[in-house]
Design an enzyme around this catalytic site. Structure first.
Site, mmCIF file in Angstrom:
data_model
loop_
_atom_site.group_PDB
_atom_site.id
_atom_site.type_symbol
_atom_site.label_atom_id
_atom_site.label_comp_id
_atom_site.label_asym_id
_atom_site.label_seq_id
_atom_site.Cartn_x
_atom_site.Cartn_y
_atom_site.Cartn_z
ATOM 1 N N TYR A 1 0.990 -1.053 0.013
ATOM 2 C CA TYR A 1 0.103 0.194 -0.272
ATOM 3 C C TYR A 1 0.895 1.271 0.060
ATOM 4 O O TYR A 1 1.846 1.300 0.749
ATOM 5 C CB TYR A 1 -0.761 -0.100 1.005
ATOM 6 C CG TYR A 1 -1.772 1.272 1.210
ATOM 7 C CD1 TYR A 1 -2.924 1.643 0.425
ATOM 8 C CD2 TYR A 1 -1.684 2.252 2.437
ATOM 9 C CE1 TYR A 1 -3.643 2.679 0.567
ATOM 10 C CE2 TYR A 1 -2.486 3.135 2.460
ATOM 11 C CZ TYR A 1 -3.627 3.436 1.650
ATOM 12 O OH TYR A 1 -4.411 4.426 1.690
ATOM 13 N N ASP B 1 9.329 2.865 0.253
ATOM 14 C CA ASP B 1 8.201 3.524 0.984
ATOM 15 C C ASP B 1 8.318 2.996 2.411
ATOM 16 O O ASP B 1 8.077 1.866 2.900
ATOM 17 C CB ASP B 1 6.954 2.964 0.421
ATOM 18 C CG ASP B 1 5.673 3.857 1.252
ATOM 19 O OD1 ASP B 1 5.642 4.300 1.930
ATOM 20 O OD2 ASP B 1 4.506 3.690 0.445
ATOM 21 N N LYS C 1 3.822 8.858 9.294
ATOM 22 C CA LYS C 1 3.386 8.033 10.477
ATOM 23 C C LYS C 1 4.488 8.670 11.717
ATOM 24 O O LYS C 1 4.303 9.738 11.962
ATOM 25 C CB LYS C 1 3.527 6.593 10.311
ATOM 26 C CG LYS C 1 2.246 6.380 9.475
ATOM 27 C CD LYS C 1 1.917 4.923 9.411
ATOM 28 C CE LYS C 1 0.664 4.770 8.421
ATOM 29 N NZ LYS C 1 0.699 3.963 7.312
HETATM 30 C C1 LIG Z 1 0.105 4.444 5.765
HETATM 31 C C2 LIG Z 1 0.800 4.185 4.514
HETATM 32 C C3 LIG Z 1 0.830 5.227 3.462
HETATM 33 C C4 LIG Z 1 -0.074 6.137 3.429
HETATM 34 O O1 LIG Z 1 0.211 7.234 4.482
HETATM 35 P P1 LIG Z 1 -1.098 8.430 4.831
HETATM 36 O O2 LIG Z 1 -0.466 9.162 5.963
HETATM 37 O O3 LIG Z 1 -2.252 7.375 5.411
HETATM 38 O O4 LIG Z 1 -1.639 8.796 3.656
HETATM 39 C C5 LIG Z 1 1.759 5.079 2.488
HETATM 40 N N1 LIG Z 1 2.641 4.053 2.403
HETATM 41 C C6 LIG Z 1 2.879 3.251 3.273
HETATM 42 C C7 LIG Z 1 3.660 2.077 3.524
HETATM 43 C C8 LIG Z 1 1.814 3.237 4.530
HETATM 44 O O5 LIG Z 1 1.770 2.373 5.524
#
Ligand SMILES: *Cc1c(COP(=O)(O)O)cnc(C)c1O
Length: 426
Positions: free
Chosen positions: A142, A237, A265
């Site tokens: 994701y 990511d 995060k």
């Molecule tokens: C949570 C997440 C996102 C998206 O971040 P948001 O702050 O919810 O937009 C993107 N990449 C990874 C790996 C994530 O866990």
């Protein structure tokens, strides 16, 4: 009727599904979402005054535990100076220096407001840098909800029953190629077919949005080599893994350097923050220095920076915290695995450091296909049982469990007892 139930009934009338992010609706496990009033240390407290030992941690940010005194103080002080200026601040310089110092592959960094925004921008820069359009992503990874990345996207998308999303034009995903996690051949095949058109490979260096799937030995290194061979940009990511597995994230943990890294995060300490950064020669393309446009009215917001700086500073000054957190993860998840074995259950306990996921399948989980074999009905029973026992797990099979520094061995032993009882009942 509980207050949570009452609030949820009001919420669904004015908010789609009653929530502002889908997984919060408890759709895949059933029941009423708990409305949280406050949080402290390892605990959440709902509107009905129930306490829950929290294994979500706001989906990762609360690595120090909730309401850490230093972080709160830093935010309160920043608030006294004004909430937003839309102009350059000293805090932004401090934040950028912190990130560049903690993550060696990052030489320049741009702050944004969410992980979604960080990834969307990173991909734009990679395309600008290479002059190519195609990207390779992995099924079950994701990367936020931007159009081009809502393809086999894991997380909330996995349990909502729609593989993609309505409203995403075909044109937006036609350059998104999907490969299989932990399968270098599936990446090689894309490069063999159209290597000259691939701008970037983007991966979660530990997949943590289809449960938790560690990279197989050599997988990340293999991605590095393929990107080098074809002149493509490697994007990690690290929105979840950044500042979680160590000060230098999964890239430090596994010793593989990407060209661009995305953060979210933890970097915001609980405030809405994201960032992307990497090699100077790539980041110099970002406007106003270069011709890749990217902007944000509230980006680098002083209050958000205050939270992030306070949290990152504590983590930077205490590398031993990672030793204890990762050690705690190894012990705790190892204990769960041991109890499964003792109970003669063939289920899978995947984990890396403080991230873990229990899958209710006898098949080893190495990728999206494997994750999907988990019995989500057993997961729902497990999740609801734990909730009744005052333990708050992510209400979806395809999310990670997050430990924080506030989770003591004593608390975790209690949880292990509850898990053992569940295993005996099932
Ligand atoms: C949570 C997440 C996102 C998206 O971040 P948001 O702050 O919810 O937009 C993107 N990449 C990874 C790996 C994530 O866990």
């Amino acid at each position: 009727m509980t207050k949570s139930r009452q609030l949820f009934e009001e919420a669904v009338k004015v908010i789609p599904g009653g929530v502002n992010s889908p997984v919060r609706a408890f759709g895949s496990v059933g029941g009423t979402p708990r409305f949280i009033r406050r949080a402290e240390g390892a605990y959440l407290y709902d509107e009905d005054d129930n306490a829950y030992l929290d294994f979500v941690g706001s989906w990762g940010p609360m690595i120090l535990g909730h309401s850490h005194a230093d972080v709160l103080k830093s935010v309160q002080e920043a608030c006294q100076q004004g909430l937003s200026f839309g102009a350059a601040t000293a805090a932004e310089v401090d934040m950028a220096k912190l990130v560049c110092e903690m993550v060696p592959s990052v030489e320049m960094v741009r702050m944004v407001n969410s992980g979604t925004e960080a990834v969307m921008s990173a991909i734009r820069v990679a395309r600008g840098f290479t002059g190519r359009d195609k990207i390779v992503k992995f099924a079950g990874c994701y990367h936020g909800h931007s159009d081009g990345l809502l393809v086999q996207a894991g997380s909330g998308v996995m349990t909502s029953g729609v593989p993609d999303s309505l409203g995403v034009p075909m044109g937006c995903t036609k350059d998104t190629l999907t490969a299989r996690y932990n399968d270098l051949d599936s990446v090689r095949a894309h490069f063999a077919r159209c290597g000259e058109e691939i701008a970037a490979v983007i991966a979660e260096p530990v997949a943590a949005n289809m449960g938790v799937v560690p990279p197989a030995p050599g997988f990340l290194q293999g991605l590095r080599e393929l990107c080098d061979a074809y002149g493509a940009v490697l994007i990690f990511d690290e929105v979840i893994t950044g500042f979680r597995l160590g000060t230098d994230g999964a890239q430090g943990f596994y010793g593989v350097m990407p060209d661009i890294t995305t953060f979210g995060k933890i970097i915001g300490g609980g405030m809405p923050v994201g960032a992307y950064g990497g090699k100077r020669c790539i980041m110099e393309l970002v406007s106003p220095l270069g011709d890749v446009y990217q902007a944000g009215t509230l980006s680098g917001n002083p209050v958000a920076m205050a939270a992030g700086i306070a949290q990152l500073t504590i983590l930077k000054e205490h590398p031993e915290y990672y030793k204890s957190l990762n050690g705690m993860g190894d012990w705790f998840y190892g204990q769960i695995a041991g109890r499964l074995e003792k109970a003669g259950l063939p289920w899978q306990m995947n984990h890396v450091g403080s991230l873990g996921c229990l899958y209710f399948t006898s098949q080893e989980v190495r990728d999206y296909e494997g994750a999907k074999t988990s019995d989500t009905e057993v997961f729902a029973a497990y999740c609801n049982y734990m909730l009744r026992e005052g333990i708050y797990l992510a209400p979806s099979q395809f999310e990670a469990m997050f430990l924080s520094l506030a989770h003591t061995e004593e608390l975790l032993k209690e949880v292990l007892e509850r898990i053992t009882i569940f295993l005996q009942k099932i």
